[in-house]
Design an enzyme around this catalytic site. Sequence first.
Site, mmCIF file in Angstrom:
data_model
loop_
_atom_site.group_PDB
_atom_site.id
_atom_site.type_symbol
_atom_site.label_atom_id
_atom_site.label_comp_id
_atom_site.label_asym_id
_atom_site.label_seq_id
_atom_site.Cartn_x
_atom_site.Cartn_y
_atom_site.Cartn_z
ATOM 1 N N GLU A 63 43.168 -12.655 -31.761
ATOM 2 C CA GLU A 63 44.050 -13.193 -33.015
ATOM 3 C C GLU A 63 44.934 -12.467 -33.576
ATOM 4 O O GLU A 63 45.919 -12.639 -34.057
ATOM 5 C CB GLU A 63 42.677 -13.494 -34.025
ATOM 6 C CG GLU A 63 41.615 -14.425 -33.529
ATOM 7 C CD GLU A 63 40.471 -13.770 -32.767
ATOM 8 O OE1 GLU A 63 39.330 -14.248 -32.947
ATOM 9 O OE2 GLU A 63 40.863 -12.625 -32.039
ATOM 10 N N SER A 178 29.471 -5.070 11.429
ATOM 11 C CA SER A 178 29.765 -6.316 10.476
ATOM 12 C C SER A 178 31.439 -6.360 10.309
ATOM 13 O O SER A 178 31.991 -7.160 9.882
ATOM 14 C CB SER A 178 29.015 -6.261 9.361
ATOM 15 O OG SER A 178 29.321 -5.337 8.614
ATOM 16 N N ARG A 194 35.355 -8.409 -7.123
ATOM 17 C CA ARG A 194 35.108 -7.125 -7.220
ATOM 18 C C ARG A 194 35.839 -6.738 -8.683
ATOM 19 O O ARG A 194 35.304 -5.959 -9.543
ATOM 20 C CB ARG A 194 35.500 -6.035 -6.287
ATOM 21 C CG ARG A 194 34.674 -5.828 -5.119
ATOM 22 C CD ARG A 194 35.241 -5.000 -4.068
ATOM 23 N NE ARG A 194 34.498 -5.043 -2.871
ATOM 24 C CZ ARG A 194 34.708 -4.211 -1.801
ATOM 25 N NH1 ARG A 194 35.667 -3.084 -2.087
ATOM 26 N NH2 ARG A 194 33.992 -4.214 -0.804
ATOM 27 N N ASP A 210 28.368 0.804 7.271
ATOM 28 C CA ASP A 210 29.497 0.344 7.064
ATOM 29 C C ASP A 210 30.166 1.645 6.353
ATOM 30 O O ASP A 210 31.603 1.545 6.327
ATOM 31 C CB ASP A 210 29.815 -1.013 6.276
ATOM 32 C CG ASP A 210 29.125 -1.887 7.205
ATOM 33 O OD1 ASP A 210 29.007 -1.916 8.386
ATOM 34 O OD2 ASP A 210 29.146 -2.951 6.285
ATOM 35 N N LEU A 214 33.683 0.755 -1.721
ATOM 36 C CA LEU A 214 33.409 -0.300 -2.541
ATOM 37 C C LEU A 214 34.377 -0.222 -3.780
ATOM 38 O O LEU A 214 33.829 -0.614 -5.007
ATOM 39 C CB LEU A 214 31.757 -0.115 -3.120
ATOM 40 C CG LEU A 214 30.960 -0.735 -2.072
ATOM 41 C CD1 LEU A 214 29.650 -0.736 -2.479
ATOM 42 C CD2 LEU A 214 31.430 -2.072 -1.421
ATOM 43 N N ARG A 217 40.757 -2.356 -4.085
ATOM 44 C CA ARG A 217 42.147 -1.946 -3.500
ATOM 45 C C ARG A 217 43.169 -3.154 -3.281
ATOM 46 O O ARG A 217 44.275 -2.917 -3.466
ATOM 47 C CB ARG A 217 41.825 -1.389 -2.295
ATOM 48 C CG ARG A 217 41.176 -0.226 -2.253
ATOM 49 C CD ARG A 217 40.643 0.436 -0.936
ATOM 50 N NE ARG A 217 40.057 -0.351 0.131
ATOM 51 C CZ ARG A 217 38.826 -0.648 0.089
ATOM 52 N NH1 ARG A 217 37.809 -0.110 -0.903
ATOM 53 N NH2 ARG A 217 38.158 -1.589 1.085
ATOM 54 N N SER A 232 16.217 3.969 -2.323
ATOM 55 C CA SER A 232 14.902 4.433 -2.826
ATOM 56 C C SER A 232 14.667 5.801 -2.498
ATOM 57 O O SER A 232 14.049 6.430 -3.329
ATOM 58 C CB SER A 232 13.655 3.643 -2.012
ATOM 59 O OG SER A 232 13.842 2.163 -2.529
#
Length: 369
Positions: A63, A178, A194, A210, A214, A217, A232
């Site tokens: 605004e 993968s 992302r 992998d 993360l 880019r 964990s």
Amino acid sequence: MVANDHTPAYNDEDRAHMARALSLAGQALYTTSPNPRVGCVIVRDGTVVGEGWHVRPGEAHAEVAALEQARGNAAGATVYVTLEPCNHFGRTPPCVNALIDAKVAHVIAASHDPNPIARDGAERLRAAGIAVEFGLMDAEARELNIGFFARHVRGRPWVRLKLAASLDGRTALENGQSQWITHAEARRDGHHFRARSCVVLTGIGTVRDDNPQLTVRDVATTRQPLRVLVDSRFEVALDANILAGGHVLVAGATDHAAKIRALQSIGAEVLVMPNAHGKVELSELLDELGRRGWNEIHIEAGNKLNGSLLREGLIDELVVYLAPSVIGDAGQGMFNLPTLRSLGERVRLTIRDVRMIGPDVRVIARVVR
């Protein structure tokens, strides 16, 4: 125009101006977090005299930006804004003050602001003699800020899970390989999700298999989301790509003092939040991210973490890229879930969008609550 919140009577001109305000808000899709994406159009005597949007935290709200462009020509004008003008001091003064000072006549807001500290803007405006209405393109405005609404209404961010799989639903070979099942166009498209998110979350299995960065880019952005690793037993290697550059949170479930100190020494934040099974309490983690003001959580993980999140009812939306290939039963599936006893136990989805992204198919679906 509308007389109040309950008797909408908008015309094509109103809808066109609000659509423009939504388009302006969308220009800050990757930059406003954790603030909402807001756009504003000011119309006087049928002519647009000012436009603006909230670009990033600490800068002018939509605004105020539109009023600056109007340059004193907003008296008696109608203001189309995608979210109720705020009525509190944050990094910037309340927007209602600027609207009152500008002597606008009407404010048409798509949605009420769900943030308790920012509400009551409409009451302040009405007390100053400004007509205020809500509801024009409300669904579209909420969709644009789906995480902001989720966090303030239910106390938890919007959780989006991204998957890349073969046509038979395999996300990796049996040995964990993968990269890459889908094509470059799909991977680039995934970076848009992302970029719009506050947090990118993964598990230790994905990091081991992998070693991803993360980071965003393939999309121009002025900020990087917080990277969160669910680990964990604090097994992550200290030279893992995800830990590079800081702005990382590692959530574990054991009081491994030496490893915790090592992670903290390289700039990672560490949280210990175990559940009864010695794993990370995922619901508590998501709640904590919400308490920190994060709106959208983007997950790229393996089938174990995916299965846990889905089983615990923590996933809101799936973004699935399906490649034109077949891997077979030996490959890894999307979710590690217990065997169902009946079809009534299956997770139900609503398909929101299906389209081609390069050679791959992208499916966006939401979990039915």
